[in-house]
Enzyme design. Structure first.
Site, PDB file in Angstrom:
ATOM      1  N   SER A 142      97.612  32.752-114.399  1.00  0.00           N
ATOM      2  CA  SER A 142      97.786  32.599-115.849  1.00  0.00           C
ATOM      3  C   SER A 142      99.012  31.749-116.153  1.00  0.00           C
ATOM      4  O   SER A 142      99.975  31.728-115.371  1.00  0.00           O
ATOM      5  CB  SER A 142      97.976  33.973-116.497  1.00  0.00           C
ATOM      6  OG  SER A 142      98.250  33.843-117.862  1.00  0.00           O
ATOM      7  N   PRO A 148     109.681  34.805-118.953  1.00  0.00           N
ATOM      8  CA  PRO A 148     109.810  36.268-118.943  1.00  0.00           C
ATOM      9  C   PRO A 148     109.731  36.875-120.339  1.00  0.00           C
ATOM     10  O   PRO A 148     109.316  38.026-120.479  1.00  0.00           O
ATOM     11  CB  PRO A 148     111.201  36.499-118.340  1.00  0.00           C
ATOM     12  CG  PRO A 148     111.565  35.220-117.674  1.00  0.00           C
ATOM     13  CD  PRO A 148     110.805  34.116-118.297  1.00  0.00           C
ATOM     14  N   HIS A 150     107.784  35.945-122.735  1.00  0.00           N
ATOM     15  CA  HIS A 150     106.457  35.790-123.351  1.00  0.00           C
ATOM     16  C   HIS A 150     105.834  37.168-123.558  1.00  0.00           C
ATOM     17  O   HIS A 150     106.007  38.083-122.742  1.00  0.00           O
ATOM     18  CB  HIS A 150     105.569  34.918-122.456  1.00  0.00           C
ATOM     19  CG  HIS A 150     104.280  34.511-123.114  1.00  0.00           C
ATOM     20  ND1 HIS A 150     103.185  35.328-123.157  1.00  0.00           N
ATOM     21  CD2 HIS A 150     103.944  33.378-123.776  1.00  0.00           C
ATOM     22  CE1 HIS A 150     102.202  34.710-123.811  1.00  0.00           C
ATOM     23  NE2 HIS A 150     102.646  33.527-124.206  1.00  0.00           N
ATOM     24  N   LYS A 163     101.963  38.127-111.101  1.00  0.00           N
ATOM     25  CA  LYS A 163     100.981  37.160-110.578  1.00  0.00           C
ATOM     26  C   LYS A 163     101.729  36.011-109.884  1.00  0.00           C
ATOM     27  O   LYS A 163     101.318  35.540-108.821  1.00  0.00           O
ATOM     28  CB  LYS A 163     100.136  36.582-111.732  1.00  0.00           C
ATOM     29  CG  LYS A 163      99.101  37.531-112.319  1.00  0.00           C
ATOM     30  CD  LYS A 163      98.372  36.861-113.486  1.00  0.00           C
ATOM     31  CE  LYS A 163      97.471  37.791-114.271  1.00  0.00           C
ATOM     32  NZ  LYS A 163      96.220  38.165-113.604  1.00  0.00           N
TER      33      LYS A 163
HETATM   34  N1  NAP Z   1      92.500  36.938-121.127  1.00  0.00           N
HETATM   35  C1  NAP Z   1      93.176  35.816-121.202  1.00  0.00           C
HETATM   36  O1  NAP Z   1      93.328  35.216-122.278  1.00  0.00           O
HETATM   37  C2  NAP Z   1      93.765  35.203-119.964  1.00  0.00           C
HETATM   38  C3  NAP Z   1      94.569  34.060-120.078  1.00  0.00           C
HETATM   39  C4  NAP Z   1      95.025  33.441-118.919  1.00  0.00           C
HETATM   40  C5  NAP Z   1      94.745  33.985-117.673  1.00  0.00           C
HETATM   41  N2  NAP Z   1      93.996  35.131-117.597  1.00  0.00           N
HETATM   42  C6  NAP Z   1      93.696  35.624-116.253  1.00  0.00           C
HETATM   43  O2  NAP Z   1      92.440  35.124-115.848  1.00  0.00           O
HETATM   44  C7  NAP Z   1      91.848  36.014-114.909  1.00  0.00           C
HETATM   45  C8  NAP Z   1      90.425  36.337-115.343  1.00  0.00           C
HETATM   46  O3  NAP Z   1      90.462  37.003-116.607  1.00  0.00           O
HETATM   47  P1  NAP Z   1      89.176  37.816-117.127  1.00  0.00           P
HETATM   48  O4  NAP Z   1      89.493  38.218-118.535  1.00  0.00           O
HETATM   49  O5  NAP Z   1      87.964  37.050-116.846  1.00  0.00           O
HETATM   50  O6  NAP Z   1      89.264  39.081-116.162  1.00  0.00           O
HETATM   51  P2  NAP Z   1      88.534  40.525-116.282  1.00  0.00           P
HETATM   52  O7  NAP Z   1      87.234  40.364-116.995  1.00  0.00           O
HETATM   53  O8  NAP Z   1      89.521  41.507-116.833  1.00  0.00           O
HETATM   54  O9  NAP Z   1      88.223  40.847-114.756  1.00  0.00           O
HETATM   55  C9  NAP Z   1      89.134  41.471-113.914  1.00  0.00           C
HETATM   56  C10 NAP Z   1      88.390  41.790-112.638  1.00  0.00           C
HETATM   57  O10 NAP Z   1      89.298  42.409-111.711  1.00  0.00           O
HETATM   58  C11 NAP Z   1      88.602  43.515-111.145  1.00  0.00           C
HETATM   59  N3  NAP Z   1      89.562  44.497-110.652  1.00  0.00           N
HETATM   60  C12 NAP Z   1      90.569  45.090-111.332  1.00  0.00           C
HETATM   61  N4  NAP Z   1      91.195  45.970-110.529  1.00  0.00           N
HETATM   62  C13 NAP Z   1      90.565  45.921-109.319  1.00  0.00           C
HETATM   63  C14 NAP Z   1      90.747  46.593-108.104  1.00  0.00           C
HETATM   64  N5  NAP Z   1      91.716  47.509-107.943  1.00  0.00           N
HETATM   65  N6  NAP Z   1      89.951  46.278-107.055  1.00  0.00           N
HETATM   66  C15 NAP Z   1      88.965  45.351-107.202  1.00  0.00           C
HETATM   67  N7  NAP Z   1      88.723  44.682-108.342  1.00  0.00           N
HETATM   68  C16 NAP Z   1      89.521  44.974-109.397  1.00  0.00           C
HETATM   69  C17 NAP Z   1      87.761  44.085-112.276  1.00  0.00           C
HETATM   70  O11 NAP Z   1      86.762  44.951-111.763  1.00  0.00           O
HETATM   71  P3  NAP Z   1      85.952  45.991-112.701  1.00  0.00           P
HETATM   72  O12 NAP Z   1      84.857  45.194-113.348  1.00  0.00           O
HETATM   73  O13 NAP Z   1      85.451  46.993-111.743  1.00  0.00           O
HETATM   74  O14 NAP Z   1      86.930  46.550-113.691  1.00  0.00           O
HETATM   75  C18 NAP Z   1      87.206  42.777-112.836  1.00  0.00           C
HETATM   76  O15 NAP Z   1      86.125  42.329-112.056  1.00  0.00           O
HETATM   77  C19 NAP Z   1      92.776  37.221-114.852  1.00  0.00           C
HETATM   78  O16 NAP Z   1      93.661  37.061-113.764  1.00  0.00           O
HETATM   79  C20 NAP Z   1      93.540  37.137-116.146  1.00  0.00           C
HETATM   80  O17 NAP Z   1      94.790  37.784-116.092  1.00  0.00           O
HETATM   81  C21 NAP Z   1      93.490  35.742-118.709  1.00  0.00           C
END
Ligand code: NAP
Length: 285
Positions: A142, A148, A150, A163
């Site tokens: 991300s 820090p 943010h 991360k």
């Molecule tokens: N949301 C934003 O605006 C944003 C912005 C920039 C970057 N990001 C980053 O982009 C990435 C993708 O985001 P997203 O929203 O698509 O993610 P997400 O839908 O929240 O998916 C997270 C995944 O991690 C898995 N997970 C969590 N804990 C786990 C564990 N202990 N063991 C195995 N798997 C585990 C979850 O499994 P389950 O399905 O079983 O829960 C899910 O498949 C993330 O790193 C996020 O931080 C997000």
């Protein structure tokens, strides 16, 4: 290529699985429960699935077994913040009083905080990838890793700082790597309209400079991010790279052509600078 995807049940991870199939790769979806495995298999024909909880006691062994024979690993796992609904009235009141920065609070279940999932859980994936002979790791992370103060770090247990610490371990691991820092992912939480990929201009940068853009230019469809994760596998220019990426609003600039090497060429070889923030270790305690 046989490509393992962790967090394959997630919003972006599942799109990565789809893009891998579309490009003729063989995805291995790594998920943490049989329910999630069944859900994915119902949506994707002929999908190979493995189970591994990256925070579980047998994480290393199950990941190493799952990754055996994989050419690459795309890491899409992340701690999942839980909105504290009781913080919403304060946010609404704050906004009414003109405090544009009023933000809700989030929490994480015990054992599933950013330190557990985004740091330790990513470290174990890196170690397992190395032991299993995986040659390339794409780490979906991300933007905000140099910031820090943010909101993501202040309100979500320093999630992007954890991360970033894991990214540093990947870079030090000797594995081929690509680290991708997207801006806000579309669709946003709760947003009904879809956010299709392949329709917007993408813009890359380093060290969170893209945070200076307007809010509408600091976001990116998950589908575009998933496409970049997959394109990185067969783009030599994407190896040994760490970069930020956002999109321009629809209709502004030419839509991404799918040429990742051309996209990265605008960075003239620059990568994110891991000496920022200088006090990362101190911040993480
Ligand atoms: N949301 C934003 O605006 C944003 C912005 C920039 C970057 N990001 C980053 O982009 C990435 C993708 O985001 P997203 O929203 O698509 O993610 P997400 O839908 O929240 O998916 C997270 C995944 O991690 C898995 N997970 C969590 N804990 C786990 C564990 N202990 N063991 C195995 N798997 C585990 C979850 O499994 P389950 O399905 O079983 O829960 C899910 O498949 C993330 O790193 C996020 O931080 C997000």
């Amino acid at each position: 290529m046989k490509v393992a995807v962790t967090g394959a049940s997630g919003l972006t991870g599942s799109l990565v699985v789809r893009k891998l199939q579309e490009r003729g790769h063989t995805p291995l979806a790594v998920v943490r429960s049989q329910d999630k495995a069944d859900e994915l298999c119902a949506s994707y024909a002929n999908l190979d699935v493995a189970l591994a909880d990256v925070t579980g006691p047998d994480a290393r062994a199950s990941l190493e077994t799952a990754l055996g024979g994989a050419d690459a690993l795309i890491i899409c796992t992340s701690a999942k913040p839980k909105l504290d609904f009781w913080s919403l009235p304060g946010v609404i009141f704050g906004k009414m009083m003109g405090n544009k920065d009023a933000k809700p609070r989030f929490s994480f279940p015990a054992g599933a905080a950013p330190r557990d999932v985004d740091y330790e859980g990513t470290r174990v994936q890196i170690a397992a990838a190395k032991a299993a002979g995986v040659s390339h790791v794409v780490l979906l992370s991300s933007m905000a890793g140099t910031l820090p103060e943010h909101f993501l770090n202040v309100s979500m247990d320093k999630i992007v700082l954890w991360k970033r610490r894991a990214e540093m371990e990947l870079i030090a691991s000797g594995l081929e790597y690509t680290v991708i820092h997207p801006g806000g992912l579309l669709p946003h939480y709760g947003q009904k309209e879809p956010a299709p990929g392949g329709q917007r201009a993408l813009v890359v940068g380093v060290d969170d400079a893209l945070m200076e853009r307007d809010a509408a230019g600091r976001v990116i469809p998950r589908e575009d991010v998933a496409a970049l994760c997959v394109l990185a596998l067969d783009t030599p220019e994407a190896r040994g790279r760490s970069f930020d990426v956002v999109s321009s609003p629809p209709g502004e600039g030419a839509a991404f052509s799918g040429d990742m090497a051309a996209l990265l060429s605008s960075l003239s070889g620059e990568n994110c600078d891991y000496s920022k923030p200088a006090n990362l270790e101190e911040l993480l305690g």
